[in-house]
Design an enzyme around this catalytic site. Structure first.
Site, mmCIF file in Angstrom:
data_model
loop_
_atom_site.group_PDB
_atom_site.id
_atom_site.type_symbol
_atom_site.label_atom_id
_atom_site.label_comp_id
_atom_site.label_asym_id
_atom_site.label_seq_id
_atom_site.Cartn_x
_atom_site.Cartn_y
_atom_site.Cartn_z
ATOM 1 N N ASP A 25 0.628 -0.910 0.372
ATOM 2 C CA ASP A 25 0.184 -0.220 -0.041
ATOM 3 C C ASP A 25 0.947 1.258 0.224
ATOM 4 O OD1 ASP A 25 -2.348 1.785 -0.084
ATOM 5 O OD2 ASP A 25 -2.419 1.352 2.322
ATOM 6 N N GLY B 81 -7.598 8.733 7.464
ATOM 7 C CA GLY B 81 -8.277 8.905 8.555
ATOM 8 C C GLY B 81 -9.410 8.897 8.626
HETATM 9 P P1 13P Z 1 -9.191 5.093 5.417
HETATM 10 O O1 13P Z 1 -7.991 6.207 6.546
HETATM 11 O O2 13P Z 1 -10.340 6.058 5.079
HETATM 12 O O3 13P Z 1 -9.415 3.639 6.174
HETATM 13 O O4 13P Z 1 -8.050 4.297 4.487
HETATM 14 C C1 13P Z 1 -6.731 3.082 4.140
HETATM 15 C C2 13P Z 1 -6.665 3.218 2.871
HETATM 16 O O5 13P Z 1 -6.885 3.926 1.982
HETATM 17 C C3 13P Z 1 -4.946 2.825 2.744
HETATM 18 O O6 13P Z 1 -4.474 2.872 1.549
HETATM 19 O O1 G3H Z 2 -3.571 4.674 3.154
HETATM 20 C C1 G3H Z 2 -2.250 4.239 4.703
HETATM 21 C C2 G3H Z 2 -3.103 3.486 5.007
HETATM 22 O O2 G3H Z 2 -4.248 3.293 6.545
HETATM 23 C C3 G3H Z 2 -2.095 2.632 6.158
HETATM 24 O O3 G3H Z 2 -1.425 4.101 6.991
HETATM 25 O O4 G3H Z 2 1.553 4.674 6.459
HETATM 26 O O5 G3H Z 2 0.125 4.444 9.005
HETATM 27 O O6 G3H Z 2 0.488 2.788 7.824
HETATM 28 P P1 G3H Z 2 0.073 3.528 8.079
HETATM 29 ZN ZN ZN Z 3 -4.132 5.237 0.506
#
Ligand code: 13P
Ligand code: G3H
Ligand code: ZN
Length: 332
Positions: free
Chosen positions: A94, A191
């Protein structure tokens, strides 16, 4: 080099093709620890839902890249032990922020990566995404690119304001980069504070009501790229029952607000075939842990508070699969 195929994982190509055809979206749930992973796999296995396990750079740093990879490998075996004969599980990076990070994940068993060049000038985003695609495709690993900037603050993902995706750029971007899916910005954000109170109205009970997503931008993107897999980041709904519980048991999350599930249901029926959810799981976990800590102060066995947290997350994941994204029974 460890191929994801040896680990029993799948890339996103077939998952997305089926999701677009079937009018549903595949859940992409982030995980950082064992309890989250157990809950995701149990929910997906029991519901026979395809699932994307998402690992951020922050998650790799927190949990250790080697351990996380073996956990994902273990997840496939766990799914099988739950009676899911042919698990459809993808291990996805991600918000990859460099070619080197994407390559490292590809070399160590990831079946899909995101290269997030959305903060870069357009031509740099194209060049970086293309470079990752060229490497990834040699190993049949799928790549998600991003156009448009999401607002929100996360450990590794931060921006003060958003810019919607420009539909005029998507054909050029998809063609020149060769990416397999495209994350777009239509008003979601990362978030638990997706909108300021000033951007919202309030209902009769005084609850914040967020402004609608820019479905016109999504429609324009789909018109330019018919049938191309679209991804929505920042798609937690920030369930108010969790926010209330957290606040009741000593937390402080004033005016936390997310994307209404109704809007996600609508998006899932379109070319949006991957919906990212992380914050809701964090909220479910925090609410459950806070409740045990506050109501059973004598407990000090982690299983006594992480167990209820895991149960609550499993309930949440099943709800998303069954009642929001529509992916139940799509991986029989
Ligand atoms: P949220 O913060 O809305 O759960 O989004 C998560 C996300 O986009 C991870 O890449
Ligand atoms: O979009 C981001 C995800 O919520 C992951 O968050 O970088 O705090 O692990 P993080
Ligand atoms: Zn994201």
């Amino acid at each position: 080099m460890v191929s994801y195929k040896e680990l029993g994982l799948v890339n996103t190509r077939e998952m997305f093709a089926k999701a677009i055809k079937g009018g549903y979206a595949v859940p992409a749930f982030n995980f950082n620890n064992m309890e989250q992973l157990q809950a995701i796999i149990k929910a997906a296995a029991e519901d026979r839902s395809p699932v994307i396990l998402q690992v951020s750079k922050g998650a790799r740093n927190y949990a250790n890249p080697i351990l996380l990879r073996y956990m994902a490998q273990g997840a496939v075996e766990y799914a099988k032990s739950l009676g899911w004969e042919h698990p459809q599980i993808c291990l996805h990076l991600d918000h990859g922020d460099s070619y080197e990070l994407c390559k490292d994940c590809i070399d160590h068993g990831f079946s899909s990566v995101m290269i997030d060049g959305s903060h870069l000038p357009y031509e740099e985003n194209v060049a970086l995404t293309k470079k990752v695609v060229e490497y990834a495709h040699q190993f049949d690993v799928t790549v998600e690119g991003e156009l448009g900037v999401l607002a929100g603050v996360e450990d590794e993902v931060s921006s003060d304001h958003h810019t919607y995706t420009d539909p005029e750029e998507v054909i050029d971007f998809a063609t020149r980069t060769g990416c397999d899916s495209l994350a777009i910005s239509i008003g979601t954000s990362h978030g638990a504070y997706k909108f300021t109170p000033e951007q919202c109205t309030r209902n009769a009970e005084g609850r914040l009501v967020p402004p609608p997503l820019a479905f016109n931008v999504l429609d324009a993107v789909m018109e330019k790229l018919p049938g191309f897999p679209i991804v929505l980041h920042g798609s937690s709904s920030v369930p108010q029952e969790y926010v209330d519980e957290i606040n009741e048991y000593g937390g402080k999350l004033p005016d936390a607000i997310g994307i209404p599930e109704e809007e996600l249901r609508k998006a899932a029926k379109s070319a949006v075939c991957k919906i990212n959810i992380d914050s809701d799981s964090r909220l479910a976990m925090t609410a459950a842990v806070r409740k045990v800590m506050a109501t059973k102060p004598a407990e000090f066995d982690p299983r006594k508070y992480l167990g209820p947290a895991r149960d609550e997350m499993e309930k949440l994941y099943k709800h998303k699969i069954e009642a929001v994204l529509g992916s139940k029974d799509k991986a029989l």
